[in-house]
Design a protein around this motif. Structure first.
Motif, PDB file in Angstrom:
ATOM      1  N   PRO A 214       0.806  -1.228   0.000  1.00  0.00           N
ATOM      2  CA  PRO A 214       0.000   0.000   0.000  1.00  0.00           C
ATOM      3  C   PRO A 214       0.839   1.278   0.000  1.00  0.00           C
ATOM      4  CG  PRO A 214      -0.799  -1.561   1.650  1.00  0.00           C
ATOM      5  CD  PRO A 214       0.513  -2.081   1.170  1.00  0.00           C
ATOM      6  N   VAL A 215       2.051   1.200   0.526  1.00  0.00           N
ATOM      7  CA  VAL A 215       2.913   2.375   0.588  1.00  0.00           C
ATOM      8  C   VAL A 215       3.242   2.887  -0.810  1.00  0.00           C
ATOM      9  CG1 VAL A 215       5.215   3.183   1.259  1.00  0.00           C
ATOM     10  CG2 VAL A 215       3.922   1.695   2.798  1.00  0.00           C
ATOM     11  N   PHE A 216       3.403   1.960  -1.759  1.00  0.00           N
ATOM     12  CA  PHE A 216       3.892   2.334  -3.093  1.00  0.00           C
ATOM     13  C   PHE A 216       2.783   2.507  -4.131  1.00  0.00           C
ATOM     14  CE2 PHE A 216       7.579   0.298  -1.100  1.00  0.00           C
ATOM     15  CZ  PHE A 216       8.594   1.198  -1.418  1.00  0.00           C
ATOM     16  N   VAL A 217       1.539   2.171  -3.759  1.00  0.00           N
ATOM     17  CA  VAL A 217       0.459   2.215  -4.744  1.00  0.00           C
ATOM     18  C   VAL A 217       0.299   3.602  -5.352  1.00  0.00           C
ATOM     19  CG1 VAL A 217      -2.037   2.079  -5.026  1.00  0.00           C
ATOM     20  CG2 VAL A 217      -0.829   0.256  -3.843  1.00  0.00           C
ATOM     21  N   GLY A 218       0.365   4.632  -4.532  1.00  0.00           N
ATOM     22  CA  GLY A 218       0.160   5.982  -5.040  1.00  0.00           C
ATOM     23  C   GLY A 218       1.421   6.681  -5.498  1.00  0.00           C
ATOM     24  N   GLY A 219       2.531   5.956  -5.565  1.00  0.00           N
ATOM     25  CA  GLY A 219       3.785   6.574  -5.963  1.00  0.00           C
ATOM     26  C   GLY A 219       3.879   6.807  -7.461  1.00  0.00           C
ATOM     27  N   THR A 220       4.925   7.515  -7.839  1.00  0.00           N
ATOM     28  CA  THR A 220       5.209   7.762  -9.256  1.00  0.00           C
ATOM     29  C   THR A 220       6.623   7.281  -9.536  1.00  0.00           C
ATOM     30  OG1 THR A 220       3.821   9.753  -9.176  1.00  0.00           O
ATOM     31  CG2 THR A 220       5.284   9.503 -11.078  1.00  0.00           C
ATOM     32  N   PRO A 221       6.773   6.025  -9.960  1.00  0.00           N
ATOM     33  CA  PRO A 221       8.115   5.474 -10.176  1.00  0.00           C
ATOM     34  C   PRO A 221       8.898   6.282 -11.204  1.00  0.00           C
ATOM     35  CG  PRO A 221       6.462   3.729 -10.172  1.00  0.00           C
ATOM     36  CD  PRO A 221       5.718   5.036 -10.202  1.00  0.00           C
ATOM     37  N   GLY A 222      10.145   6.583 -10.868  1.00  0.00           N
ATOM     38  CA  GLY A 222      11.004   7.325 -11.773  1.00  0.00           C
ATOM     39  C   GLY A 222      11.672   6.427 -12.792  1.00  0.00           C
ATOM     40  N   ALA A 223      12.434   7.060 -13.676  1.00  0.00           N
ATOM     41  CA  ALA A 223      13.083   6.318 -14.764  1.00  0.00           C
ATOM     42  C   ALA A 223      14.058   5.273 -14.234  1.00  0.00           C
ATOM     43  CB  ALA A 223      13.805   7.298 -15.685  1.00  0.00           C
ATOM     44  N   GLY A 224      14.678   5.550 -13.095  1.00  0.00           N
ATOM     45  CA  GLY A 224      15.676   4.621 -12.577  1.00  0.00           C
ATOM     46  C   GLY A 224      15.116   3.271 -12.176  1.00  0.00           C
ATOM     47  N   VAL A 225      13.841   3.249 -11.793  1.00  0.00           N
ATOM     48  CA  VAL A 225      13.232   1.975 -11.369  1.00  0.00           C
ATOM     49  C   VAL A 225      12.249   1.451 -12.406  1.00  0.00           C
ATOM     50  CG1 VAL A 225      13.528   2.457  -8.909  1.00  0.00           C
ATOM     51  CG2 VAL A 225      11.415   3.161 -10.054  1.00  0.00           C
ATOM     52  N   ALA A 226      12.103   2.132 -13.524  1.00  0.00           N
ATOM     53  CA  ALA A 226      11.150   1.723 -14.558  1.00  0.00           C
ATOM     54  C   ALA A 226      11.376   0.296 -15.058  1.00  0.00           C
ATOM     55  CB  ALA A 226      11.185   2.709 -15.727  1.00  0.00           C
ATOM     56  N   PRO A 227      12.642  -0.149 -15.259  1.00  0.00           N
ATOM     57  CA  PRO A 227      12.826  -1.532 -15.713  1.00  0.00           C
ATOM     58  C   PRO A 227      12.287  -2.560 -14.720  1.00  0.00           C
ATOM     59  CG  PRO A 227      14.815  -0.248 -16.100  1.00  0.00           C
ATOM     60  CD  PRO A 227      13.924   0.593 -15.244  1.00  0.00           C
ATOM     61  N   VAL A 228      12.411  -2.271 -13.431  1.00  0.00           N
ATOM     62  CA  VAL A 228      11.893  -3.196 -12.424  1.00  0.00           C
ATOM     63  C   VAL A 228      10.374  -3.210 -12.476  1.00  0.00           C
ATOM     64  CG1 VAL A 228      11.836  -3.792  -9.974  1.00  0.00           C
ATOM     65  CG2 VAL A 228      13.890  -2.760 -10.954  1.00  0.00           C
ATOM     66  N   VAL A 229       9.762  -2.032 -12.609  1.00  0.00           N
ATOM     67  CA  VAL A 229       8.304  -1.958 -12.707  1.00  0.00           C
ATOM     68  C   VAL A 229       7.820  -2.740 -13.923  1.00  0.00           C
ATOM     69  CG1 VAL A 229       6.329  -0.410 -12.997  1.00  0.00           C
ATOM     70  CG2 VAL A 229       8.239   0.265 -11.517  1.00  0.00           C
ATOM     71  N   ALA A 230       8.522  -2.630 -15.047  1.00  0.00           N
ATOM     72  CA  ALA A 230       8.128  -3.339 -16.266  1.00  0.00           C
ATOM     73  C   ALA A 230       8.195  -4.852 -16.064  1.00  0.00           C
ATOM     74  CB  ALA A 230       9.026  -2.916 -17.431  1.00  0.00           C
ATOM     75  N   GLN A 231       9.232  -5.312 -15.386  1.00  0.00           N
ATOM     76  CA  GLN A 231       9.341  -6.750 -15.133  1.00  0.00           C
ATOM     77  C   GLN A 231       8.252  -7.232 -14.180  1.00  0.00           C
ATOM     78  OE1 GLN A 231      13.364  -7.680 -13.938  1.00  0.00           O
ATOM     79  NE2 GLN A 231      14.078  -7.719 -16.058  1.00  0.00           N
ATOM     80  N   MET A 232       7.908  -6.394 -13.200  1.00  0.00           N
ATOM     81  CA  MET A 232       6.837  -6.780 -12.285  1.00  0.00           C
ATOM     82  C   MET A 232       5.487  -6.824 -13.009  1.00  0.00           C
ATOM     83  SD  MET A 232       8.335  -7.476  -9.457  1.00  0.00           S
ATOM     84  CE  MET A 232       9.630  -8.085 -10.587  1.00  0.00           C
ATOM     85  N   ALA A 233       5.282  -5.922 -13.973  1.00  0.00           N
ATOM     86  CA  ALA A 233       4.053  -5.942 -14.764  1.00  0.00           C
ATOM     87  C   ALA A 233       3.959  -7.242 -15.558  1.00  0.00           C
ATOM     88  CB  ALA A 233       4.009  -4.734 -15.699  1.00  0.00           C
ATOM     89  N   ALA A 234       5.088  -7.676 -16.111  1.00  0.00           N
ATOM     90  CA  ALA A 234       5.096  -8.936 -16.857  1.00  0.00           C
ATOM     91  C   ALA A 234       4.835 -10.124 -15.928  1.00  0.00           C
ATOM     92  CB  ALA A 234       6.446  -9.108 -17.559  1.00  0.00           C
ATOM     93  N   TRP A 235       5.380 -10.066 -14.728  1.00  0.00           N
ATOM     94  CA  TRP A 235       5.137 -11.140 -13.751  1.00  0.00           C
ATOM     95  C   TRP A 235       3.651 -11.204 -13.398  1.00  0.00           C
ATOM     96  CZ3 TRP A 235       7.042 -11.132  -7.969  1.00  0.00           C
ATOM     97  CH2 TRP A 235       6.908 -12.425  -7.440  1.00  0.00           C
ATOM     98  N   LEU A 236       3.038 -10.050 -13.189  1.00  0.00           N
ATOM     99  CA  LEU A 236       1.609 -10.002 -12.879  1.00  0.00           C
ATOM    100  C   LEU A 236       0.771 -10.561 -14.023  1.00  0.00           C
ATOM    101  CD1 LEU A 236       1.610  -6.469 -11.270  1.00  0.00           C
ATOM    102  CD2 LEU A 236       0.752  -8.512 -10.121  1.00  0.00           C
ATOM    103  N   ASP A 237       1.147 -10.237 -15.249  1.00  0.00           N
ATOM    104  CA  ASP A 237       0.414 -10.740 -16.411  1.00  0.00           C
ATOM    105  C   ASP A 237       0.517 -12.256 -16.533  1.00  0.00           C
ATOM    106  OD1 ASP A 237      -0.435  -8.237 -17.124  1.00  0.00           O
ATOM    107  OD2 ASP A 237       1.154  -7.911 -18.620  1.00  0.00           O
ATOM    108  N   GLY A 238       1.670 -12.790 -16.141  1.00  0.00           N
ATOM    109  CA  GLY A 238       1.895 -14.223 -16.321  1.00  0.00           C
ATOM    110  C   GLY A 238       1.484 -15.094 -15.157  1.00  0.00           C
ATOM    111  N   ASP A 239       1.206 -14.483 -14.012  1.00  0.00           N
ATOM    112  CA  ASP A 239       0.883 -15.273 -12.816  1.00  0.00           C
ATOM    113  C   ASP A 239      -0.225 -14.578 -12.021  1.00  0.00           C
ATOM    114  OD1 ASP A 239       0.781 -16.797 -10.532  1.00  0.00           O
ATOM    115  OD2 ASP A 239       2.954 -16.860 -10.208  1.00  0.00           O
TER     116      ASP A 239
END
Length: 241
Positions: free
Chosen positions: A144-169
């Motif tokens: 819940p701490v991170f739900v309303g955040g705005t991820p910056g460019a430095g963490v964007a690759p991690v966010v993208a991988q987590m999105a793919a994980w969510l899509d696949g599982d």
């Protein structure tokens, strides 16, 4: 109520199991997992080897119980910190700091238990399947701490991988939604929450694990000061206010 409904034999069995686990924890504190020996526990408790095996069938069976207890206690400590921070209407940045402090406090307060679940794998040991859910309960309050955040460019690759994980599982999405209902409706929010929790775990384990293992001895800094700096950088990376 449940304890009152148990018969004397069942209560004695649970008490003896608890005493065996306490003896095992003392061995872990003294010498780590390598020091864990059921025969020595039996001797210290005045039990025969066969008698002890009536309570725990093997060393791995005892490890199962210790690991489950450790994850449950860690999750309880972090969950309590999360509840306090919500009740106090803290900002996401303040809540992240509160969770990080609770994580560190539990780990450095009981380093032998922290290292049992987060340290080097025990050779030949295979954790039970339910360990995964218990481990996820430790990280869940971070979502819940991170739900309303705005991820910056430095963490964007991690966010993208987590999105793919969510899509696949789908089970991963259920895990996030269990702790952060606001993230259930959209993958972007869930991915950001998952990425934030993952990076929080990595950051915390890096510093807290070193501290719990005694690696900061003789160095000119406080583990708490290092933790504060890491939390501030992570909050900045996710745009937490």
């Amino acid at each position: 109520m449940a304890e009152a409904q148990q018969g004397p034999r069942a209560r004695y069995r649970e008490q003896t199991r608890a005493e065996i686990k306490e003896a095992a924890l003392r061995q872990l504190a003294d010498g780590g997992v390598a020091a864990l020996a059921l025969t020595r526990i039996a001797k210290d408790m005045g039990l025969s080897g066969p008698a002890l095996y009536r309570y725990f069938a093997s060393r791995d069976d005892l490890l199962h119980a210790l690991i489950r207890d450790a994850y449950d206690d860690a999750a309880s400590a972090i969950g309590a910190a999360a509840a306090r921070s919500v009740d106090a209407a803290q900002s996401p940045r303040e809540r992240l700091h509160a969770l990080a402090v609770a994580y560190r406090a539990w780990a450095v307060g009981e380093p032998h238990r922290y290292l049992l679940i987060q340290g080097a794998p025990v050779p030949g040991y295979v954790a039970p399947a339910d360990t995964l859910d218990r481990a996820r309960a430790v990280l869940g309050p971070f979502f819940p701490v991170f739900v309303g955040g705005t991820p910056g460019a430095g963490v964007a690759p991690v966010v993208a991988q987590m999105a793919a994980w969510l899509d696949g599982d789908p089970a991963v999405g259920d895990w996030v939604a269990e702790y952060a209902a606001d993230a259930a409706a959209g993958t972007a929010g869930a991915a950001g929450a998952l990425a934030g929790a993952l990076l929080a775990w990595a950051q915390l384990h890096g510093s807290v694990g070193l501290e719990a293992a005694g690696q900061f001895a003789g160095m000119g800094h406080s583990g708490g000061t290092l933790l504060d700096a890491q939390v501030a950088m992570l909050a900045d990376a996710f745009g937490l206010e």
